[in-house]
Design a protein around this motif. Structure first.
Motif, PDB file in Angstrom:
ATOM      1  N   TYR A  17      70.845  29.020  12.132  1.00  0.00           N
ATOM      2  CA  TYR A  17      70.525  27.812  12.897  1.00  0.00           C
ATOM      3  C   TYR A  17      70.798  26.539  12.113  1.00  0.00           C
ATOM      4  O   TYR A  17      70.554  25.436  12.599  1.00  0.00           O
ATOM      5  CB  TYR A  17      69.059  27.857  13.338  1.00  0.00           C
ATOM      6  CG  TYR A  17      68.116  28.165  12.205  1.00  0.00           C
ATOM      7  CD1 TYR A  17      67.818  29.485  11.866  1.00  0.00           C
ATOM      8  CD2 TYR A  17      67.562  27.159  11.434  1.00  0.00           C
ATOM      9  CE1 TYR A  17      66.983  29.778  10.800  1.00  0.00           C
ATOM     10  CE2 TYR A  17      66.722  27.442  10.374  1.00  0.00           C
ATOM     11  CZ  TYR A  17      66.444  28.759  10.066  1.00  0.00           C
ATOM     12  OH  TYR A  17      65.626  29.051   9.006  1.00  0.00           O
ATOM     13  N   GLU A  24      56.630  33.826   9.948  1.00  0.00           N
ATOM     14  CA  GLU A  24      58.034  33.438  10.122  1.00  0.00           C
ATOM     15  C   GLU A  24      58.914  34.526   9.556  1.00  0.00           C
ATOM     16  O   GLU A  24      58.686  35.003   8.437  1.00  0.00           O
ATOM     17  CB  GLU A  24      58.317  32.109   9.417  1.00  0.00           C
ATOM     18  CG  GLU A  24      59.764  31.662   9.577  1.00  0.00           C
ATOM     19  CD  GLU A  24      60.017  30.242   9.078  1.00  0.00           C
ATOM     20  OE1 GLU A  24      59.143  29.384   9.249  1.00  0.00           O
ATOM     21  OE2 GLU A  24      61.105  30.008   8.515  1.00  0.00           O
ATOM     22  N   THR A  84      53.204  31.018  21.164  1.00  0.00           N
ATOM     23  CA  THR A  84      53.641  29.807  20.453  1.00  0.00           C
ATOM     24  C   THR A  84      54.921  30.063  19.660  1.00  0.00           C
ATOM     25  O   THR A  84      55.234  29.341  18.723  1.00  0.00           O
ATOM     26  CB  THR A  84      52.551  29.340  19.467  1.00  0.00           C
ATOM     27  OG1 THR A  84      52.443  30.305  18.416  1.00  0.00           O
ATOM     28  CG2 THR A  84      51.203  29.176  20.147  1.00  0.00           C
ATOM     29  N   VAL A  85      55.639  31.092  20.042  1.00  0.00           N
ATOM     30  CA  VAL A  85      56.784  31.556  19.245  1.00  0.00           C
ATOM     31  C   VAL A  85      58.029  30.712  19.492  1.00  0.00           C
ATOM     32  O   VAL A  85      58.338  30.374  20.628  1.00  0.00           O
ATOM     33  CB  VAL A  85      57.063  33.042  19.540  1.00  0.00           C
ATOM     34  CG1 VAL A  85      58.358  33.500  18.877  1.00  0.00           C
ATOM     35  CG2 VAL A  85      55.884  33.888  19.079  1.00  0.00           C
ATOM     36  N   THR A  86      58.716  30.377  18.405  1.00  0.00           N
ATOM     37  CA  THR A  86      60.000  29.688  18.463  1.00  0.00           C
ATOM     38  C   THR A  86      61.083  30.619  17.929  1.00  0.00           C
ATOM     39  O   THR A  86      60.912  31.238  16.882  1.00  0.00           O
ATOM     40  CB  THR A  86      59.970  28.425  17.589  1.00  0.00           C
ATOM     41  OG1 THR A  86      59.006  27.525  18.124  1.00  0.00           O
ATOM     42  CG2 THR A  86      61.336  27.742  17.572  1.00  0.00           C
ATOM     43  N   LEU A  87      62.193  30.674  18.640  1.00  0.00           N
ATOM     44  CA  LEU A  87      63.337  31.477  18.206  1.00  0.00           C
ATOM     45  C   LEU A  87      64.479  30.528  17.860  1.00  0.00           C
ATOM     46  O   LEU A  87      64.934  29.772  18.705  1.00  0.00           O
ATOM     47  CB  LEU A  87      63.742  32.443  19.331  1.00  0.00           C
ATOM     48  CG  LEU A  87      64.838  33.445  18.994  1.00  0.00           C
ATOM     49  CD1 LEU A  87      64.373  34.432  17.926  1.00  0.00           C
ATOM     50  CD2 LEU A  87      65.267  34.196  20.245  1.00  0.00           C
ATOM     51  N   SER A  88      64.907  30.581  16.597  1.00  0.00           N
ATOM     52  CA  SER A  88      65.968  29.700  16.111  1.00  0.00           C
ATOM     53  C   SER A  88      67.209  30.527  15.858  1.00  0.00           C
ATOM     54  O   SER A  88      67.205  31.395  14.981  1.00  0.00           O
ATOM     55  CB  SER A  88      65.535  29.036  14.792  1.00  0.00           C
ATOM     56  OG  SER A  88      64.358  28.301  14.970  1.00  0.00           O
ATOM     57  N   ALA A 109      65.967  32.849  12.984  1.00  0.00           N
ATOM     58  CA  ALA A 109      64.572  32.992  12.569  1.00  0.00           C
ATOM     59  C   ALA A 109      63.670  33.011  13.792  1.00  0.00           C
ATOM     60  O   ALA A 109      64.016  32.486  14.853  1.00  0.00           O
ATOM     61  CB  ALA A 109      64.170  31.835  11.654  1.00  0.00           C
ATOM     62  N   VAL A 110      62.506  33.642  13.623  1.00  0.00           N
ATOM     63  CA  VAL A 110      61.491  33.615  14.667  1.00  0.00           C
ATOM     64  C   VAL A 110      60.168  33.297  13.983  1.00  0.00           C
ATOM     65  O   VAL A 110      59.879  33.794  12.895  1.00  0.00           O
ATOM     66  CB  VAL A 110      61.455  34.940  15.447  1.00  0.00           C
ATOM     67  CG1 VAL A 110      61.088  36.125  14.564  1.00  0.00           C
ATOM     68  CG2 VAL A 110      60.523  34.853  16.640  1.00  0.00           C
ATOM     69  N   SER A 111      59.383  32.429  14.599  1.00  0.00           N
ATOM     70  CA  SER A 111      58.139  32.012  13.976  1.00  0.00           C
ATOM     71  C   SER A 111      57.129  31.689  15.044  1.00  0.00           C
ATOM     72  O   SER A 111      57.475  31.499  16.210  1.00  0.00           O
ATOM     73  CB  SER A 111      58.381  30.777  13.106  1.00  0.00           C
ATOM     74  OG  SER A 111      58.825  29.711  13.912  1.00  0.00           O
ATOM     75  N   CYS A 112      55.862  31.606  14.654  1.00  0.00           N
ATOM     76  CA  CYS A 112      54.835  31.195  15.611  1.00  0.00           C
ATOM     77  C   CYS A 112      53.957  30.134  14.988  1.00  0.00           C
ATOM     78  O   CYS A 112      53.861  29.999  13.774  1.00  0.00           O
ATOM     79  CB  CYS A 112      53.997  32.370  16.096  1.00  0.00           C
ATOM     80  SG  CYS A 112      52.976  33.137  14.841  1.00  0.00           S
ATOM     81  N   GLU A 113      53.335  29.383  15.858  1.00  0.00           N
ATOM     82  CA  GLU A 113      52.374  28.365  15.456  1.00  0.00           C
ATOM     83  C   GLU A 113      50.962  28.856  15.738  1.00  0.00           C
ATOM     84  O   GLU A 113      50.778  29.895  16.354  1.00  0.00           O
ATOM     85  CB  GLU A 113      52.634  27.069  16.257  1.00  0.00           C
ATOM     86  CG  GLU A 113      53.904  26.373  15.832  1.00  0.00           C
ATOM     87  CD  GLU A 113      53.897  25.989  14.365  1.00  0.00           C
ATOM     88  OE1 GLU A 113      52.908  25.387  13.914  1.00  0.00           O
ATOM     89  OE2 GLU A 113      54.876  26.314  13.661  1.00  0.00           O
TER      90      GLU A 113
END
Lengths: 346, 346, 346, 346
Positions: D236, B243, A260-264, B250-254
């Motif tokens: 970002y 996060e 579920t990782v997002t990279l911004s 940035a990198v984060s997960c849900e």
């Protein structure tokens, strides 16, 4: 009765045969033997899961009176014959889709199964996917009210070899057949008419007489409108989504992802690609499908949740779609024989 | 060598013991025996997975020369002693967290393991979660550049019984300890200072001398700032997110969900709750954790990816946080003894 | 030249007339007069935006030599006549869609405009929406490669009164006409064939000879397959989405929301409904549309980005869809006269 | 009374002065004059919005008896004096944050305003943002139950020039001050204690005695725990999020984006970056802020929704945070004078 008390034979040690064998093994089912014309393949699969016997002759399995059920994971052109043999020997049957590419052949197989009094389940694994089950539940529970429309998106990451496409029966009987079953399952109604648009983006696929991009329109007996969007290619991977509109709202699902990782970054807000193909996406569905089959084998009162009639209806839709594309016209399902038995259950 | 050649004994047939036993069984590891003071529990677990022996005396496992490794799934207050016994009998050790609630006890256990030349892995399962592994990869691969901040959200759906809380060592050694390990793992640096804010929303938990809502601030040796947000209660279920901010982004997960379905009605656009608790969320992580342990047992050159020293550092952070809350001041980790060995690896 | 130097008259003080007047006012355009058969409506609108004149007679505007351009916001059945009058008086024209419901009438109006040498822009405001512009940019920039498919979802929150539906020209000329324009705009190709499925879920709408749920299949001249899914009702509000599949991937958009807030409770993970209807959703698009019109009026070399020919093509698709539904067959666009001029630009 | 009847003067024709002037102009407020020490800037702004007068001397505005209200958009070091002058001349005051960097100066200004009986509103625009308003509504309506925690993420895309940082009062009085106000606004409680961790990632900022990455911990009088995460850099773009946890669940918001488009390719599933900075993100909030101010000016019974006391409390928190960072200890707000008036309203 426990899973261990169920004794099964596996016919076919290819990709799908391996998947089913692994799952049955984890479920604790007793796998008596695995049959494959390739002795090495059969032997390797048996060894991997501690199965005592393997054979190149399916008859060794049919004739083994200790075996209660068979899994037919052989090539499509052997499915019908193996169904007849299994029925004759009073074994329950799990058969990969499609049963056959000819309606009369399917009818005869279904008839043989019913006369033998054994149970048969067809491998429409997607019915057991968590997303689609949740959507079906929303429909059944009335969460979206009376249905108006259903859209099924079904795109493969990349096409199979043209050699396969030539013997596949065409995109509608090979690939869309899953979506036809999904449409019937989710809506809970038969389909009266199909209309198809298609294109061959890949010149080789076109030369083989098939298309690789298609939109299939469905008119259901209960008035719902449906449309399936197929593509043999999707650069971002396996794409399997559904959206249903009803009087109380809509229900839809997204693809499944490995994380579920997002990279911004300074460029974009991005995530990794979805699970790449059907084995990753549907592994849990394959397991739950076999749990249901094992349950139906062990419990006399339990019907398999996917019937031979379901397999027949999906095939008929595939044939109707093929005809619609050829003649550029809407095709009524009533143009095809109603088959045996005359009416299915949904 | 194959998984089957590895012979293990399981100490403790409670919830986590069952999970590990099921996983080892599926991995094909040979489980020789399971020990639990409750004979019925031990027997039932052995029966479920076809294990030949069970016992109420852990010594039966320690003294069995055919056993290569043990899984310590007993209550925390028995961990250290069982580590000493296993080390003495030259068995590799997988120990659930925490090793103990006393730093000197942990040091002695780690020293015994090192002197015995066996391998020990501590059960920080979250390192093996697909989301957190992907975030660690983003850090290691430089996808977010030089790190500035890390935030760890860690909330349980509902608190354990107050009877458990009273013997748990407090929220920071019981619950936050996982997050301390995650912080060290993801950032790849030790922590120099902690500062804590906490509240007992539940009066009974407060009366037991503990808090149920906390924010833990971390200053890493490499300059990164961190903060962990804990709650013993989250009405929507298990909440496990991270996060990280770096110079490139940035990198984060849900959270993880049971399906990807969205329901759109006249009221809201909604989806089902996330996976409810740690067994659902981390089942794959538990599997991959044991795959790594089995691999380390079978391959002399392979170190377990989570060491006893990792267990010690997380405990020290838990103790520092406890002190910070008590005294309402930032606490330096240097206020605690450096322990054995003097420096850990990350 | 500045916006202030442009002098316009507004024909029609209804809902859309008000929207355009407010926008022109904020853009600093000089609004000379507003005409509406209802004197009160004209007066009120003039007062609200400090417009010096109002009238019940459009001729007062046509004959005012100081006026450079008119906005035709009157009922559809007056559009064509007002276009002729405006062209005769050498005024640039912004006309709400549709120009008319008869192709020959549209042709005559377009011809009159071209002969008069004035500029005409048709109000397909959605081309100026940030989401659709971004999708068009992805297509033009090659971000999705060669196109295969386009899907347009277009659902209203609730149907207009049946009295309106009876004079609307039917769903395809009234509602889908926007989607036909969007399809041509996004794909950049004309459409060769349409096939329609439709249902009247609302009995009154059915009795009025119209449908309220429809799927429209499109075959583009360049081989792309398209499908529009329309519904006059969506319980969750205005639903305006597009998805395009190409050889390099897909591009899609979601609805717009009043906020980005998520509420997580013990029941669901939910957000508020999307912006409820077209005024909320497309307010920025209406503004940018008029910015483009003003720009074309002020700069002799600038063509309006939506032409009379665009209006004609969308209407022809609406008529073809109406015929397809009636006859349950695919309808070729070549069954309709090619019109004036013979070929459009896209 | 109508907006037009309100006559205002604008003090300062810089970036924020222009924004407010444009908004007032669209609201139909009568802008009598604009003052700026730079005659060219004042003249240009007056010309752009059709304002009849401009001046380099603010006294021309203070002494104009026809003016009801002033907008103080000058540099921070002139705010307090202009407040005193405006109060003396009985004009309502909208003042950009902060009022001053010295608590005693703020107290004197607030006292002067109260004694003059005029209204003053401080420019904490974020209270008017749709996301934060929706979160506040969830809190007030009890949608998340009793609050436990609040997290505010506030990151700028890139730092201001070091020359600005040197006179800014430091990150906590310059940047975090907005977040302090947001924390008080959303939770509806004063804050008792702050603790700060900070780092200067940028060496120049560090040399100027400031930090560019910070975590600020807040203990509210009502028991809620809070934490603000600040960064002067986010690759970002502008990052403005809030999450609140309560006994019934959580409420959170995401950033705002220029479109809702997703691009799925062979590499990633990606969307464009969020709105880049405060002007894009908060334009609607700036408008609604002035709508509220205009409303308070026109209606004697209406209090401005953000008071001078709100400005004072945010400043005090900034000063406390600065002290906490310097001394590496939690700082009680009671260490600072309580000011005038002794208690604020929230």
């Amino acid at each position: 009765m426990s899973a261990k008390s169920l004794r099964v034979g596996v016919l076919g040690a290819g990709r799908i045969g391996k998947i089913h064998t692994q799952i049955l093994s984890r479920l604790g089912v007793t796998i008596v033997s695995v049959a494959d014309p390739g002795a090495d393949r059969a032997k390797a699969l048996a060894a991997e899961f501690g199965i005592l016997n393997f054979t190149t002759d399916p008859n060794d399995i049919f004739k083994d009176a200790s075996i209660h059920a068979v899994l037919i994971c052989s090539p499509t052109d052997q499915h019908a014959q193996q169904i007849h043999q299994a029925a004759q020997h009073k074994k329950h049957i799990f058969c990969e889709k499609p049963i056959a590419l000819d309606l009369a052949v399917v009818d005869a197989a279904v008839k043989a199964v019913e006369e033998a009094g054994v149970k048969m389940m067809v491998g429409f694994n997607r019915r057991f996917d968590a997303n689609f089950k949740r959507i079906r539940k929303a429909v059944v529970d009335g969460e979206v009210g009376e249905l108006s429309m259903i859209r099924i998106t079904s795109r493969d990451p990349s096409p199979p070899p043209v050699s396969y496409i030539k013997v596949s029966g065409g995109i509608f009987c090979d690939m869309t057949i899953h979506d036809f079953d999904m449409a019937r399952f989710l809506v809970g109604s038969e389909i009266d008419q199909v209309f198809v648009m298609g294109q061959a983006r890949d010149a080789e696929i076109g030369a083989a007489g098939d298309v690789d991009v298609a939109v299939v329109c469905l008119q259901f007996a209960n008035g719902v409108l449906g449309y399936i969007e197929n593509s043999r290619v999707a650069a971002y991977g396996y794409d399997q989504r559904v959206e249903i509109l009803g009087s109380k709202g809509a229900v839809s699902c997204e693809n499944n992802y490995p994380n579920t990782v997002t990279l911004s970054t300074g460029t974009s807000i991005a995530r990794d690609l979805p699970l790449h193909f059907f084995i990753d996406r549907y592994m849990d569905a394959y397991r739950d499908e076999l749990v249901a089959f094992v349950d139906a084998c062990l419990n006399p009162a339990t019907l398999p949740p996917v019937s031979g009639q379901d397999g027949r209806q999906a095939l008929k839709l595939g044939l109707a779609a093929t005809l619609s594309l050829k003649e550029n016209r809407p095709v009524k399902l009533s143009e095809f024989p109603s088959g045996y038995p005359a009416t299915g259950r949904l």
